[in-house]
Write a protein that holds these residues in place. Structure first.
Motif, PDB file in Angstrom:
ATOM      1  N   SER A   1       2.440  21.181  -6.156  1.00 37.85           N
ATOM      2  CA  SER A   1       2.464  22.524  -5.577  1.00 37.85           C
ATOM      3  C   SER A   1       1.418  23.406  -6.219  1.00 37.85           C
ATOM      4  O   SER A   1       1.019  23.198  -7.367  1.00 37.85           O
ATOM      5  CB  SER A   1       3.850  23.150  -5.761  1.00 37.85           C
TER       6      SER A   1
ATOM      7  N   SER B   1       5.285  27.079  -2.501  1.00 38.84           N
ATOM      8  CA  SER B   1       5.030  25.687  -2.125  1.00 38.84           C
ATOM      9  C   SER B   1       5.824  24.719  -3.003  1.00 38.84           C
ATOM     10  O   SER B   1       6.096  23.590  -2.604  1.00 38.84           O
ATOM     11  CB  SER B   1       3.535  25.372  -2.231  1.00 38.84           C
ATOM     12  N   ALA B   2       6.223  25.162  -4.186  1.00 41.19           N
ATOM     13  CA  ALA B   2       7.043  24.316  -5.057  1.00 41.19           C
ATOM     14  C   ALA B   2       8.401  24.056  -4.419  1.00 41.19           C
ATOM     15  O   ALA B   2       8.955  22.949  -4.510  1.00 41.19           O
ATOM     16  CB  ALA B   2       7.213  24.966  -6.423  1.00 41.19           C
TER      17      ALA B   2
ATOM     18  N   ALA C   1       7.928  21.512  -1.833  1.00 46.20           N
ATOM     19  CA  ALA C   1       7.760  20.199  -2.457  1.00 46.20           C
ATOM     20  C   ALA C   1       9.086  19.624  -2.935  1.00 46.20           C
ATOM     21  O   ALA C   1       9.243  18.407  -3.051  1.00 46.20           O
ATOM     22  CB  ALA C   1       6.789  20.309  -3.635  1.00 46.20           C
TER      23      ALA C   1
END
Length: 259
Positions: free
Chosen positions: A168, A173-174, A177
């Motif tokens: 990420s 975005s983590a 993911a």
């Protein structure tokens, strides 16, 4: 005569953990994911499970709900929450600054994980107690296996959380993911659907997923249906996954934001 003040690893870890407790308390999103989501999901799951199908598979609703509730605590209170924590600390350059001091890499990652681990442990104990009373699950036949499953699941979730942040570029975005691990574990590791209710070939493959072994120990330890050989196999698979995840973190973990 001058003296040089020195710090111990335990002292540094405790200081970092106190700071993380303060920070996680200020993060409403992380706190909601860690505290409330694992408590709500088991209630929703209990209404969707068919008691008749569970009985046909030789399962007890109380035992299934205990292992599922513990699974959700590990996945959301520990894994998902820590993905956000590690990604946030990295993007804010906190991890980079901490590495310039006395703290070792392992101490930094462990200190950041302490609040989530504590919340996860408290939740596991709380939901187990509630399910035992409310669903008449009874006391575990092999409490040592239940405890072993939780103690293996926690470091695995911590290591996988750190590894997930590698894929990420931001906190947002983590969380994206982290979704594959959450979905695979809920569907394939027995968190939402017991392996006994899956086709044999599918269940045989799912036995080797990261979180399956920990949940197998919890459920089998509570019901007393896990043989010695099956317990050893579950422990071996869990330890192997922990080793793989820790090795990957050592090689791939990013301490600075990607530009």
């Amino acid at each position: 005569m001058s003296t040089v003040a020195t710090t111990t690893s335990a002292g540094r870890l405790a200081s970092l953990a106190r700071a993380e407790f303060t920070l996680i308390g200020r993060s409403k999103g992380v706190l909601f994911t860690a505290v409330f989501v694992p408590l709500v999901l088991p209630l929703s799951l209990s209404r969707s499970l068919d008691k008749g199908n569970l009985k046909d598979a030789g399962l007890n609703l109380g035992t299934v709900m205990i292992s599922s509730a513990i699974a959700f605590s590990l996945l959301f209170a520990v894994y998902s929450a820590l993905v956000s924590v590690y990604a946030s600390r990295r993007e804010e350059l906190v991890l980079k600054r901490l590495r310039t001091g006395e703290l070792r890499d392992l101490e930094i990652l462990a200190g950041a994980a302490v609040p989530s681990v504590v919340i996860g442990l408290v939740q596991c104990a709380a939901v187990a107690a509630v399910c035992t009373v409310a669903l008449d699950a009874g006391a575990p036949d092999a409490p040592q296996l239940v405890l072993l499953g939780v103690l293996l699941g926690i470091p695995l979730c911590v290591a996988l959380a750190a590894l997930t942040t590698v894929f990420s570029r931001s906190v947002e975005s983590a969380q994206v993911a982290a979704m594959p691990m959450l979905l695979v574990s809920m569907i394939g590791s027995g968190a939402a659907v017991p392996l006994e209710m899956l086709p044999d070939r599918v269940a045989a493959v799912c036995e080797f997923l990261p979180l399956t072994s920990a949940l197998t120990l919890v459920r089998g330890g509570w019901s007393g249906t896990l043989s010695g050989g099956e317990a050893l196999k579950a422990v071996a698979v869990a330890v192997a996954w922990i080793g793989i995840a820790v090795f990957a973190v050592q090689k791939r973990f990013r301490w600075e934001p990607r530009r």
